[in-house]
Design a protein around this motif. Sequence first.
Motif, PDB file in Angstrom:
ATOM      1  N   PRO A   3       1.024  -1.341   0.129  1.00  0.00           N
ATOM      2  CA  PRO A   3       0.102   0.101   0.052  1.00  0.00           C
ATOM      3  C   PRO A   3       0.717   1.281   0.008  1.00  0.00           C
ATOM      4  CG  PRO A   3      -1.055  -1.668   1.741  1.00  0.00           C
ATOM      5  CD  PRO A   3       0.491  -2.212   1.098  1.00  0.00           C
ATOM      6  N   HIS A   4       0.528   2.329  -0.909  1.00  0.00           N
ATOM      7  CA  HIS A   4       1.293   3.345  -1.028  1.00  0.00           C
ATOM      8  C   HIS A   4       0.564   4.489  -1.429  1.00  0.00           C
ATOM      9  CE1 HIS A   4       1.124   1.443  -4.924  1.00  0.00           C
ATOM     10  NE2 HIS A   4       1.551   2.562  -5.455  1.00  0.00           N
ATOM     11  N   GLY A   5       1.190   5.766  -1.404  1.00  0.00           N
ATOM     12  CA  GLY A   5       0.512   6.980  -1.989  1.00  0.00           C
ATOM     13  C   GLY A   5       0.959   7.160  -3.448  1.00  0.00           C
ATOM     14  N   SER A   6       0.754   8.109  -4.169  1.00  0.00           N
ATOM     15  CA  SER A   6       0.878   8.405  -5.506  1.00  0.00           C
ATOM     16  C   SER A   6       2.568   8.563  -5.526  1.00  0.00           C
ATOM     17  CB  SER A   6       0.446   9.768  -5.718  1.00  0.00           C
ATOM     18  OG  SER A   6       1.369  10.782  -5.320  1.00  0.00           O
ATOM     19  N   PHE A   7       3.215   8.279  -6.967  1.00  0.00           N
ATOM     20  CA  PHE A   7       4.465   8.549  -6.883  1.00  0.00           C
ATOM     21  C   PHE A   7       5.267   9.707  -6.492  1.00  0.00           C
ATOM     22  CE2 PHE A   7       8.406   9.507  -9.730  1.00  0.00           C
ATOM     23  CZ  PHE A   7       8.880   8.138  -9.671  1.00  0.00           C
ATOM     24  N   THR A   8       4.422  10.998  -6.777  1.00  0.00           N
ATOM     25  CA  THR A   8       5.030  11.911  -6.251  1.00  0.00           C
ATOM     26  C   THR A   8       5.169  12.253  -4.714  1.00  0.00           C
ATOM     27  OG1 THR A   8       2.924  13.044  -6.776  1.00  0.00           O
ATOM     28  CG2 THR A   8       4.606  13.204  -8.516  1.00  0.00           C
ATOM     29  N   ASN A   9       3.850  11.854  -4.244  1.00  0.00           N
ATOM     30  CA  ASN A   9       3.992  11.930  -2.916  1.00  0.00           C
ATOM     31  C   ASN A   9       5.051  11.125  -2.297  1.00  0.00           C
ATOM     32  OD1 ASN A   9       0.211  11.983  -2.273  1.00  0.00           O
ATOM     33  ND2 ASN A   9       1.677  13.501  -2.476  1.00  0.00           N
ATOM     34  N   GLU A  10       5.159   9.697  -2.700  1.00  0.00           N
ATOM     35  CA  GLU A  10       6.136   8.947  -2.084  1.00  0.00           C
ATOM     36  C   GLU A  10       7.620   9.589  -2.371  1.00  0.00           C
ATOM     37  OE1 GLU A  10       5.577   6.631  -0.140  1.00  0.00           O
ATOM     38  OE2 GLU A  10       3.560   5.834  -0.346  1.00  0.00           O
ATOM     39  N   LEU A  11       7.981  10.015  -3.532  1.00  0.00           N
ATOM     40  CA  LEU A  11       9.258  10.472  -3.803  1.00  0.00           C
ATOM     41  C   LEU A  11       9.538  11.868  -2.842  1.00  0.00           C
ATOM     42  CD1 LEU A  11      11.550  10.737  -5.767  1.00  0.00           C
ATOM     43  CD2 LEU A  11      10.452  12.204  -7.378  1.00  0.00           C
ATOM     44  N   GLY A  12       8.595  12.847  -2.615  1.00  0.00           N
ATOM     45  CA  GLY A  12       8.836  13.559  -1.871  1.00  0.00           C
ATOM     46  C   GLY A  12       9.109  13.561  -0.401  1.00  0.00           C
ATOM     47  N   GLU A  13       8.125  12.586   0.171  1.00  0.00           N
ATOM     48  CA  GLU A  13       8.077  12.226   1.681  1.00  0.00           C
ATOM     49  C   GLU A  13       9.381  11.249   1.963  1.00  0.00           C
ATOM     50  OE1 GLU A  13       5.601   9.713   4.985  1.00  0.00           O
ATOM     51  OE2 GLU A  13       4.888   9.977   2.671  1.00  0.00           O
ATOM     52  N   VAL A  14       9.909  10.520   1.015  1.00  0.00           N
ATOM     53  CA  VAL A  14      10.962   9.659   1.300  1.00  0.00           C
ATOM     54  C   VAL A  14      12.309  10.538   1.238  1.00  0.00           C
ATOM     55  CG1 VAL A  14      12.198   7.760   0.533  1.00  0.00           C
ATOM     56  CG2 VAL A  14       9.746   7.599   0.650  1.00  0.00           C
ATOM     57  N   PHE A  15      12.481  11.082   0.095  1.00  0.00           N
ATOM     58  CA  PHE A  15      13.813  11.878  -0.251  1.00  0.00           C
ATOM     59  C   PHE A  15      14.135  13.113   0.448  1.00  0.00           C
ATOM     60  CE2 PHE A  15      13.578   8.357  -3.239  1.00  0.00           C
ATOM     61  CZ  PHE A  15      14.662   7.480  -2.473  1.00  0.00           C
ATOM     62  N   ASN A  34      -2.136  13.449 -14.768  1.00  0.00           N
ATOM     63  CA  ASN A  34      -2.422  13.144 -13.267  1.00  0.00           C
ATOM     64  C   ASN A  34      -2.257  11.553 -13.155  1.00  0.00           C
ATOM     65  OD1 ASN A  34      -3.207  15.670 -12.904  1.00  0.00           O
ATOM     66  ND2 ASN A  34      -5.644  15.526 -12.870  1.00  0.00           N
ATOM     67  N   SER A  35      -2.635  10.739 -14.104  1.00  0.00           N
ATOM     68  CA  SER A  35      -2.305   9.356 -13.852  1.00  0.00           C
ATOM     69  C   SER A  35      -0.944   9.135 -13.852  1.00  0.00           C
ATOM     70  CB  SER A  35      -3.085   8.495 -15.061  1.00  0.00           C
ATOM     71  OG  SER A  35      -2.839   7.151 -15.003  1.00  0.00           O
ATOM     72  N   THR A  36      -0.094   9.796 -14.740  1.00  0.00           N
ATOM     73  CA  THR A  36       1.244   9.478 -15.025  1.00  0.00           C
ATOM     74  C   THR A  36       1.880   9.799 -13.759  1.00  0.00           C
ATOM     75  OG1 THR A  36       1.063   9.869 -17.399  1.00  0.00           O
ATOM     76  CG2 THR A  36       3.281  10.155 -16.319  1.00  0.00           C
ATOM     77  N   LEU A  37       1.491  11.022 -13.153  1.00  0.00           N
ATOM     78  CA  LEU A  37       2.458  11.340 -12.039  1.00  0.00           C
ATOM     79  C   LEU A  37       1.972  10.774 -10.675  1.00  0.00           C
ATOM     80  CD1 LEU A  37       2.042  15.228 -13.038  1.00  0.00           C
ATOM     81  CD2 LEU A  37       4.255  13.971 -12.646  1.00  0.00           C
ATOM     82  N   SER A  38       0.980  10.003 -10.723  1.00  0.00           N
ATOM     83  CA  SER A  38       0.369   9.182  -9.598  1.00  0.00           C
ATOM     84  C   SER A  38       1.293   7.693  -9.682  1.00  0.00           C
ATOM     85  CB  SER A  38      -1.055   8.784  -9.786  1.00  0.00           C
ATOM     86  OG  SER A  38      -1.755   9.770  -9.422  1.00  0.00           O
ATOM     87  N   GLY A  39       1.902   7.466 -11.042  1.00  0.00           N
ATOM     88  CA  GLY A  39       2.836   6.230 -10.946  1.00  0.00           C
ATOM     89  C   GLY A  39       2.071   5.135 -11.570  1.00  0.00           C
ATOM     90  N   ASP A  40       0.729   5.502 -12.183  1.00  0.00           N
ATOM     91  CA  ASP A  40       0.095   4.277 -13.048  1.00  0.00           C
ATOM     92  C   ASP A  40       0.740   4.048 -14.374  1.00  0.00           C
ATOM     93  OD1 ASP A  40      -1.838   4.906 -10.855  1.00  0.00           O
ATOM     94  OD2 ASP A  40      -3.159   6.053 -12.129  1.00  0.00           O
ATOM     95  N   THR A  41       0.391   2.914 -14.830  1.00  0.00           N
ATOM     96  CA  THR A  41       0.942   2.351 -15.805  1.00  0.00           C
ATOM     97  C   THR A  41      -0.186   2.668 -17.068  1.00  0.00           C
ATOM     98  OG1 THR A  41       2.002   0.305 -14.925  1.00  0.00           O
ATOM     99  CG2 THR A  41       1.602   0.135 -17.248  1.00  0.00           C
ATOM    100  N   ASP A  42       0.382   3.018 -17.979  1.00  0.00           N
ATOM    101  CA  ASP A  42      -0.537   3.552 -19.230  1.00  0.00           C
ATOM    102  C   ASP A  42      -0.829   2.492 -20.280  1.00  0.00           C
ATOM    103  OD1 ASP A  42       1.434   2.992 -21.246  1.00  0.00           O
ATOM    104  OD2 ASP A  42       2.441   5.080 -21.058  1.00  0.00           O
ATOM    105  N   PRO A  43      -1.801   2.568 -20.971  1.00  0.00           N
ATOM    106  CA  PRO A  43      -2.408   1.533 -21.529  1.00  0.00           C
ATOM    107  C   PRO A  43      -1.195   0.865 -22.484  1.00  0.00           C
ATOM    108  CG  PRO A  43      -3.817   3.218 -22.026  1.00  0.00           C
ATOM    109  CD  PRO A  43      -2.627   3.636 -21.245  1.00  0.00           C
TER     110      PRO A  43
END
Length: 542
Positions: free
Chosen positions: A73-85, A247-256
């Motif tokens: 379980p995790h947040g969005s890509f950008t949220n995790e990136l900012g929080e961790v580093f 928004n989908s990209t920056l959340s870390g989702d995989t595109d079609p």
Amino acid sequence: MRVQFLIRGVYLLFGCSFCLSEEFPRNFKRHSELVKRDDCQTAPEWQATQSAWIADDTDANAASWWQNISSKPHGSFTNELGEVFSGHLSRFECGIGAQSTCTSPACSVYENNTSPAWSYELTLAVVNLNKFFNDLYTGIINGQASYQALVNGTMVFFPRKPLFVLGDAAVWTITLLTALFAIPATVVNEPAGINAFVSAGVYQINNTLQTHTITSQLKQNRGLAELSSFAATVGSATLGGIELWANSTLSGDTDPLKKNILDYLYNGTFVNGTNLPNSTEVELFYKQQIISREINAQWRTWKIFVMFHKTNNSDDTSGPSESRYYSAADGGVYYLYFYHEDGILRGHLDKPWGLDFLNGNVYGITAADITKASARAFRAAKFNYNQSFAQERIMTSISSNGALNPFADGAGWEGTWTLPVCDTGIHNWNSQYGNKTTRYGMLPCCCGVNCTDTAAFVKAANMKYFQTLVHGCRGLLGHSDLNFKKIDYGYALDDQLALVYHTWPIAGRVFLILAFIILPFVGWIGRAMFWSEMGKQGFHYR
């Protein structure tokens, strides 16, 4: 003290305050040691460059980190990136409309958090990608508004009420957005990352437009107002598609297409955003492209074309200087023309309607842009430069290392205008605009090597069955090295008296008229005299 010593030892060994946490993978490759706080601004491994990205093994480290994060379980890509580093915690938010919360702190912040240099590089790339998404979004909104404000004024470019195929607006939008998505190729030579980004964007827009447009309307001919309304619908749908994709990209989702943000950022594609365009530049490009394609669609239905003449003189003045495009690669000069009909079997070369209005602050499109775009389209695909080919060429530009640059060329990018070109070779049939010194003016009488492209050009330039062309060329080629009778124009010359009569001098036409009036009268008198004489000799007319 022993505990503090052990913890300090772990810090020095791994260079990371999160190494003992399950949230941070332990197997990162450390290609560069942390430098002193005062040095990170100048240290090579902390610079926003593709070489630093590669040296820090950013792709592998980022992929390993995100795989570990996303497996639970995790947040969005950008949220995790900012929080961790970077210590942003939950304040690092990216997406459409979220530029103020998507910023990277100085490299010293990463040092204070004992974060590796690659995490700083990755954050910079994410911030630049987010800015690019937002500038695209805002630029398209403003570009669409600018187009809508100008669309009624474009009537000056058409001699009569124009009709458009509504579906063309959707095709134009897809093509110009493909060019916009490919802009990063002008900043960094990284085809893999940009290809992934552009392919995903084009897929998203195609899918969005198929969902939001009424397919039964796409092939219908409509007026300018209907085209404008349909273009607004297409533009609105496009914006929705971009917002969803961003928004989908920056959340870390995989595109079609099975790609994600790390594929778009591969090899430092967005690590340096210095030369990426702002929203104002995107707006200008969008407006120029949509207006150019609208006018081009109509001009393609008239006798508007480009002529090429081989010459080593880049300052050639045989044609109108405002439309001149000299190509050293092609070994000659191109000029833009409209064949204006002055009457039956009479005409001259002139400028297309409203050409003077295009050049200026309102449209910013020059005659040379039109000539250049058409010339390049012709060299790429002759008379078969369609929208599918246009998108292929944009994709080709991604790996051209700047040799092909749709955004920099603007309205002069190949395929923005696709007016037919007649390659006249060594024969110079150019003229200044408005030159009426001869009955027919100059004409495109032989196109291509051995005139083999003439019929195709004539058809593309809407001159098939145009008798003025063949009558004029018969006279123009009379004293040249070309044999008029051996050139295939796609139709035959008509020498009927009713047509060629208009080419006779005034005296000849007066004589013919008088002949038609007098000869019947003379014939009647002669006939009367004949039968009168015969009557005297005993013969009578019955």
